[in-house]
Design a protein around this motif. Sequence first.
Motif, short mmCIF file in Angstrom:
data_model
loop_
_atom_site.label_atom_id
_atom_site.label_comp_id
_atom_site.label_asym_id
_atom_site.label_seq_id
_atom_site.Cartn_x
_atom_site.Cartn_y
_atom_site.Cartn_z
N THR A 110 0.88 -1.16 0.00
CA THR A 110 0.00 0.00 0.00
C THR A 110 0.92 1.22 0.00
O THR A 110 1.89 1.25 0.76
CB THR A 110 -0.90 0.06 1.25
OG1 THR A 110 -1.74 -1.10 1.26
CG2 THR A 110 -1.77 1.31 1.26
N VAL A 111 0.63 2.18 -0.86
CA VAL A 111 1.40 3.41 -0.89
C VAL A 111 0.45 4.57 -0.63
O VAL A 111 -0.50 4.78 -1.39
CB VAL A 111 2.12 3.61 -2.24
CG1 VAL A 111 2.95 4.89 -2.22
CG2 VAL A 111 2.98 2.41 -2.59
N ASN A 112 0.69 5.27 0.47
CA ASN A 112 -0.04 6.49 0.76
C ASN A 112 0.78 7.66 0.22
O ASN A 112 1.99 7.54 0.02
CB ASN A 112 -0.24 6.65 2.27
CG ASN A 112 -1.15 5.58 2.83
OD1 ASN A 112 -2.04 5.08 2.16
ND2 ASN A 112 -0.93 5.22 4.07
N TYR A 113 0.11 8.81 0.01
CA TYR A 113 0.85 9.98 -0.43
C TYR A 113 0.25 11.22 0.21
O TYR A 113 -0.95 11.30 0.48
CB TYR A 113 0.83 10.12 -1.96
CG TYR A 113 -0.49 10.59 -2.52
CD1 TYR A 113 -0.67 11.92 -2.89
CD2 TYR A 113 -1.57 9.72 -2.68
CE1 TYR A 113 -1.88 12.36 -3.40
CE2 TYR A 113 -2.77 10.15 -3.18
CZ TYR A 113 -2.93 11.47 -3.54
OH TYR A 113 -4.14 11.91 -4.03
N THR A 114 1.11 12.18 0.48
CA THR A 114 0.70 13.47 1.01
C THR A 114 1.31 14.53 0.10
O THR A 114 2.54 14.69 0.07
CB THR A 114 1.21 13.67 2.45
OG1 THR A 114 0.77 12.56 3.25
CG2 THR A 114 0.69 14.97 3.04
N PRO A 115 0.48 15.25 -0.67
CA PRO A 115 1.02 16.32 -1.51
C PRO A 115 1.70 17.39 -0.66
O PRO A 115 1.24 17.71 0.45
CB PRO A 115 -0.21 16.89 -2.22
CG PRO A 115 -1.21 15.78 -2.18
CD PRO A 115 -0.95 15.07 -0.88
N ASP A 116 2.79 17.93 -1.17
CA ASP A 116 3.55 18.94 -0.43
C ASP A 116 2.71 20.18 -0.13
O ASP A 116 2.97 20.87 0.84
CB ASP A 116 4.80 19.34 -1.21
CG ASP A 116 5.86 18.25 -1.20
OD1 ASP A 116 5.71 17.26 -0.46
OD2 ASP A 116 6.85 18.40 -1.95
N VAL A 123 -4.63 7.34 -0.22
CA VAL A 123 -4.01 6.13 -0.77
C VAL A 123 -3.71 6.39 -2.25
O VAL A 123 -4.60 6.77 -3.01
CB VAL A 123 -4.94 4.90 -0.62
CG1 VAL A 123 -4.33 3.69 -1.32
CG2 VAL A 123 -5.19 4.60 0.86
N LEU A 124 -2.46 6.18 -2.63
CA LEU A 124 -2.05 6.31 -4.03
C LEU A 124 -2.28 5.01 -4.77
O LEU A 124 -2.82 5.00 -5.87
CB LEU A 124 -0.58 6.72 -4.11
CG LEU A 124 0.01 6.84 -5.52
CD1 LEU A 124 -0.67 7.97 -6.28
CD2 LEU A 124 1.51 7.08 -5.45
N ALA A 125 -1.85 3.89 -4.17
CA ALA A 125 -1.95 2.61 -4.87
C ALA A 125 -1.85 1.46 -3.88
O ALA A 125 -1.21 1.57 -2.84
CB ALA A 125 -0.83 2.48 -5.90
N VAL A 152 -6.72 2.87 -12.35
CA VAL A 152 -6.83 4.31 -12.17
C VAL A 152 -6.27 4.66 -10.80
O VAL A 152 -6.64 4.06 -9.80
CB VAL A 152 -8.30 4.78 -12.27
CG1 VAL A 152 -8.41 6.27 -12.02
CG2 VAL A 152 -8.90 4.42 -13.62
N VAL A 153 -5.34 5.60 -10.76
CA VAL A 153 -4.82 6.10 -9.49
C VAL A 153 -5.30 7.54 -9.32
O VAL A 153 -5.63 8.20 -10.30
CB VAL A 153 -3.28 6.00 -9.42
CG1 VAL A 153 -2.82 4.56 -9.39
CG2 VAL A 153 -2.62 6.74 -10.57
N PRO A 154 -5.38 8.03 -8.07
CA PRO A 154 -5.97 9.35 -7.84
C PRO A 154 -5.13 10.53 -8.35
O PRO A 154 -5.59 11.66 -8.32
CB PRO A 154 -6.12 9.41 -6.33
CG PRO A 154 -5.11 8.46 -5.80
CD PRO A 154 -5.00 7.37 -6.83
N ARG A 155 -3.93 10.28 -8.80
CA ARG A 155 -3.05 11.33 -9.32
C ARG A 155 -2.00 10.67 -10.18
O ARG A 155 -1.89 9.46 -10.23
CB ARG A 155 -2.41 12.11 -8.17
CG ARG A 155 -1.50 11.25 -7.30
CD ARG A 155 -0.61 12.01 -6.34
NE ARG A 155 0.28 12.88 -7.05
CZ ARG A 155 0.36 14.20 -6.83
NH1 ARG A 155 -0.38 14.76 -5.92
NH2 ARG A 155 1.18 14.95 -7.53
N TYR A 156 -1.18 11.45 -10.85
CA TYR A 156 -0.10 10.88 -11.65
C TYR A 156 0.93 10.26 -10.72
O TYR A 156 1.06 10.63 -9.56
CB TYR A 156 0.53 11.93 -12.56
CG TYR A 156 1.07 13.13 -11.83
CD1 TYR A 156 2.37 13.12 -11.31
CD2 TYR A 156 0.30 14.27 -11.63
CE1 TYR A 156 2.87 14.21 -10.62
CE2 TYR A 156 0.79 15.36 -10.94
CZ TYR A 156 2.08 15.32 -10.44
OH TYR A 156 2.57 16.39 -9.73
N VAL A 157 1.68 9.32 -11.24
CA VAL A 157 2.71 8.63 -10.47
C VAL A 157 4.05 9.27 -10.83
O VAL A 157 4.55 9.07 -11.94
CB VAL A 157 2.70 7.12 -10.77
CG1 VAL A 157 3.79 6.41 -10.00
CG2 VAL A 157 1.33 6.52 -10.43
#
Length: 161
Positions: A110-116, A123-125, A152-157
């Motif tokens: 699981t990869v989470n992400y926090t935009p700067d 969750v990214l993927a 489909v991911v919620p943003r570009y990778v």
Amino acid sequence: MMGIDYKVRDAVEALNLKYIRALDRRDMQGWLSTFDNPGTYVCIPKENEDRGLPIAYMLDDSYARLQDRVTQVTKIQPDAVEHYQPRHFTQVVDIRPLGGVNYRVETHFTVNYTPDNTGRTDVLATGTYVDEVVVNGEARFRSRRAVLDTNVVPRYVAYPI
């Protein structure tokens, strides 16, 4: 994983930790050091994987392309993408010998992400890494396939998964 030598299991776990630590720190040279030469990396949606379609988010089919990925992230995209802080969580679920020092390894992620710029974590993927790992003292990836559960991911990778 029954019957797998604990030294192999520990080497695989250490490799996964080194890999995710490098990505979570945006340390692309550290990421590259987890791959054998030759080595490959593919990030592909499960739907494409299941249908035999080669269309992937990232397709680094040689060690030179892995090196190009490092250049892309460190020198080309710093001013061209909206950066985010990735956080990887992994669990090795299977290790099978392929012969000699080679093993097939499956690891859920699981990869989470926090935009700067927002501070909101999502969750990214999620998916499974399907790897060929060489364990000869220190373990390295001969190949790593990040198979994403969705197409489909919620943003570009921006970074490898």
